[in-house]
Scaffold this motif. Structure first.
Motif, PDB file in Angstrom:
ATOM      1  N   ALA A   1       3.522  17.742  11.529  1.00  0.00           N
ATOM      2  CA  ALA A   1       2.703  16.861  10.691  1.00  0.00           C
ATOM      3  C   ALA A   1       1.572  16.289  11.537  1.00  0.00           C
ATOM      4  CB  ALA A   1       3.549  15.732  10.104  1.00  0.00           C
ATOM      5  N   THR A   2       0.373  16.297  10.996  1.00  0.00           N
ATOM      6  CA  THR A   2      -0.791  15.729  11.663  1.00  0.00           C
ATOM      7  C   THR A   2      -1.495  14.798  10.686  1.00  0.00           C
ATOM      8  OG1 THR A   2      -2.120  17.635  11.016  1.00  0.00           O
ATOM      9  CG2 THR A   2      -1.128  17.687  13.211  1.00  0.00           C
ATOM     10  N   ALA A   3      -2.360  13.940  11.221  1.00  0.00           N
ATOM     11  CA  ALA A   3      -3.043  12.959  10.379  1.00  0.00           C
ATOM     12  C   ALA A   3      -4.436  12.686  10.918  1.00  0.00           C
ATOM     13  CB  ALA A   3      -2.244  11.660  10.306  1.00  0.00           C
ATOM     14  N   SER A   4      -5.270  12.116  10.072  1.00  0.00           N
ATOM     15  CA  SER A   4      -6.637  11.778  10.469  1.00  0.00           C
ATOM     16  C   SER A   4      -6.654  10.678  11.511  1.00  0.00           C
ATOM     17  CB  SER A   4      -7.439  11.348   9.243  1.00  0.00           C
ATOM     18  OG  SER A   4      -6.794  10.270   8.576  1.00  0.00           O
ATOM     19  N   SER A   5      -5.628   9.816  11.517  1.00  0.00           N
ATOM     20  CA  SER A   5      -5.533   8.723  12.486  1.00  0.00           C
ATOM     21  C   SER A   5      -4.137   8.130  12.406  1.00  0.00           C
ATOM     22  CB  SER A   5      -6.566   7.624  12.175  1.00  0.00           C
ATOM     23  OG  SER A   5      -6.249   6.976  10.952  1.00  0.00           O
TER      24      SER A   5
ATOM     25  N   ALA B   1      -1.896   4.792   8.904  1.00  0.00           N
ATOM     26  CA  ALA B   1      -3.258   5.128   9.309  1.00  0.00           C
ATOM     27  C   ALA B   1      -3.921   3.934   9.981  1.00  0.00           C
ATOM     28  CB  ALA B   1      -4.075   5.554   8.093  1.00  0.00           C
ATOM     29  N   ASP B   2      -4.890   4.225  10.831  1.00  0.00           N
ATOM     30  CA  ASP B   2      -5.682   3.165  11.430  1.00  0.00           C
ATOM     31  C   ASP B   2      -6.465   2.436  10.340  1.00  0.00           C
ATOM     32  OD1 ASP B   2      -8.431   2.236  12.734  1.00  0.00           O
ATOM     33  OD2 ASP B   2      -6.929   2.351  14.333  1.00  0.00           O
TER      34      ASP B   2
ATOM     35  N   ALA C   1     -10.870   7.270   4.910  1.00  0.00           N
ATOM     36  CA  ALA C   1     -10.361   8.366   4.076  1.00  0.00           C
ATOM     37  C   ALA C   1      -9.177   9.023   4.778  1.00  0.00           C
ATOM     38  CB  ALA C   1     -11.461   9.375   3.778  1.00  0.00           C
ATOM     39  N   PRO C   2      -8.088   8.293   4.980  1.00  0.00           N
ATOM     40  CA  PRO C   2      -6.958   8.814   5.753  1.00  0.00           C
ATOM     41  C   PRO C   2      -6.271   9.986   5.048  1.00  0.00           C
ATOM     42  CG  PRO C   2      -6.373   6.761   4.675  1.00  0.00           C
ATOM     43  CD  PRO C   2      -7.839   6.942   4.467  1.00  0.00           C
TER      44      PRO C   2
ATOM     45  N   ARG D   1      -4.867  -2.077   1.772  1.00  0.00           N
ATOM     46  CA  ARG D   1      -4.236  -2.024   3.087  1.00  0.00           C
ATOM     47  C   ARG D   1      -4.229  -0.594   3.621  1.00  0.00           C
ATOM     48  NH1 ARG D   1      -5.728  -6.373   4.034  1.00  0.00           N
ATOM     49  NH2 ARG D   1      -4.556  -6.323   5.988  1.00  0.00           N
ATOM     50  N   PRO D   2      -4.021  -0.404   4.930  1.00  0.00           N
ATOM     51  CA  PRO D   2      -3.969   0.952   5.499  1.00  0.00           C
ATOM     52  C   PRO D   2      -2.881   1.801   4.847  1.00  0.00           C
ATOM     53  CG  PRO D   2      -4.143  -0.684   7.235  1.00  0.00           C
ATOM     54  CD  PRO D   2      -3.899  -1.444   5.963  1.00  0.00           C
TER      55      PRO D   2
END
Length: 311
Positions: free
Chosen positions: A57-61, A83-84, A89-90, A195-196
Motif C-alpha cells: 500500500a502506498t499513499a500521496s502522503s 494523510a498529511d 488531494a490525498p 480533517r485529514p
C-alpha cells in the motif's frame, strides 16, 4: 485508541441447533455476506475471500511513519493511515499483486483524535468537566472516488462520491459480476470538519486464482486454568504477495466448543502460530479445537482434537 472505553457493533448469523442450544457464527463475520431474508446455512463458507491483507500500500502522503499506508491493509481496526494535513488531494493505493476479480470493496474511515476548534455559534458544552459534549446540528459529507487498474497506468472509475451529501464513515461497495483489477486507488475529497483523511481499512474481496492453503499440522491446545487455554500449531508457509499460486496461509481461524460437533466459538489469528484464549467456562470439563487456515483462494479445515489439561 482514542479512549479506553470504545465500542464495536457486529451482526452475525445465529440460531438454535437440534438440541436447542444457541449458537452464533462469527467466522469471517466481518466479510460481505448476502442477506436474502430466506433461511440459509449459517455455517456456509464465504463466497468471496479477503484479497487486500498485507498487500503493498502506498499513499500521496502520511502524517508520520506510525500512520503510514500499510496500516490500511493490516486488518487492525486500531491502526490507520493518516494523510498529511497539507495534502489537498490525498490518495491511497493498494497493489493486489496479480489481477483479481474484485467483487466488493469496503472503505473504513478512522476516528482519529482531532480537535475541531471553536464551537458553532450558540453551541455550548454540557456534562462533566473535560468530558463536555454538544449536539452537532449541521450536516457533513464524506466525499471520495475509487478507481481500478489492471496495469497501474490506465485507470477506470469504480465509484464516484465526489458530489454526495451523505456522511458514511464505513461503506461497502458490491459488484456481483466482479471487476478485473490489480490496483485499487482511493482519493479522498472531503471529510467532516475538513480533517485529514484517515483510513483504517481499504478492504478488497473477491477470489484469487491459486490454491487454498494446506491444512495445519502439529496442532495442540493445553488448558492452563479453568477459563484459559494456549493453542499452538505449525504455520503453513508464510503469506506474501506471490501467495496466490502457492499454498501459503494468510491467516487462521481457531474454533472451539464443548463437543467435536459444536465448535461455536472462534478467534482469528494473523501473523503467528499461537494464541492464548481466555474465553472458556470453568464448569465445562472438556473442550475441542479445530484450526482452519485460509488465504485469498479458499479455506482448509483442520482436524478436530481434544484440549489437554495441564492443571
Amino acid at each position: 485508541m482514542n479512549h479506553d472505553f470504545e465500542r464495536r457493533i457486529g451482526i452475525w448469523p445465529a440460531g438454535f441447533d437440534a438440541d436447542g442450544e444457541l449458537f452464533c457464527n462469527q467466522r469471517y463475520g466481518d466479510w460481505p455476506q448476502a442477506v436474502t431474508g430466506e433461511r440459509k446455512d449459517p455455517w456456509a463458507a464465504p463466497e468471496w475471500m479477503l484479497l487486500s491483507y498485507g498487500k503493498t500500500a502506498t499513499a500521496s502522503s502520511c502524517e508520520c511513519p506510525e500512520k503510514d499506508a500499510s496500516h490500511a491493509v493490516d486488518e487492525n481496526v486500531q491502526t490507520w493511515w493518516k494523510a498529511d494535513r497539507e495534502d489537498k488531494a490525498p490518495w491511497l493505493l493498494v497493489h493486489l499483486g496479480q489481477c483479481r476479480r474484485v467483487h466488493a470493496v469496503q472503505i473504513n474511515f478512522a476516528d482519529d483524535a482531532e480537535t475541531v476548534g471553536e464551537l458553532p455559534e450558540g453551541a455550548g458544552l454540557t456534562g462533566e468537566p473535560g468530558q463536555g459534549r454538544y449536539i452537532e446540528e449541521r450536516s457533513f459529507a464524506t466525499r471520495w472516488f475509487l478507481e481500478i487498474s489492471t496495469d497501474g497506468e490506465h485507470w477506470f472509475k469504480m465509484e464516484d462520491w465526489r458530489d454526495t451529501d451523505t456522511d458514511l464513515p464505513h461503506n461497502l461497495l458490491v459488484w456481483e459480476d466482479g471487476l478485473p483489477a490489480a490496483y485499487i486507488r482511493l482519493t479522498v475529497i472531503d471529510t467532516p470538519y475538513h480533517r485529514p483523511a484517515c483510513i483504517s481499512g481499504l478492504r478488497v474481496f473477491g477470489r484469487g486464482c491459486g490454491s487454498a492453503p494446506a491444512p495445519v499440522t502439529e496442532a495442540k491446545a493445553i488448558r492452563s486454568d479453568g477459563m484459559s487455554m494456549n493453542v499452538t500449531w505449525k504455520e503453513v508457509s508464510s503469506y506474501n504477495e506471490i501467495a496466490s499460486w502457492n499454498k501459503a496461509a494468510m491467516s487462521y481461524e481457531v474454533l472451539w466448543g464443548h463437543t467435536p460437533e459444536k465448535l461455536y466459538h472462534s478467534y482469528r489469528v494473523f501473523g503467528k502460530n499461537q494464541v492464548e484464549i481466555r474465553a472458556l467456562m470453568s464448569n465445562v470439563e472438556q473442550y475441542y479445537v479445530r484450526i482452519d487456515a485460509f488465504n485469498e483462494n479458499g479455506i482448509a479445515e483442520g482436524k478436530v482434537f481434544a484440549v489437554e489439561d495441564a492443571m
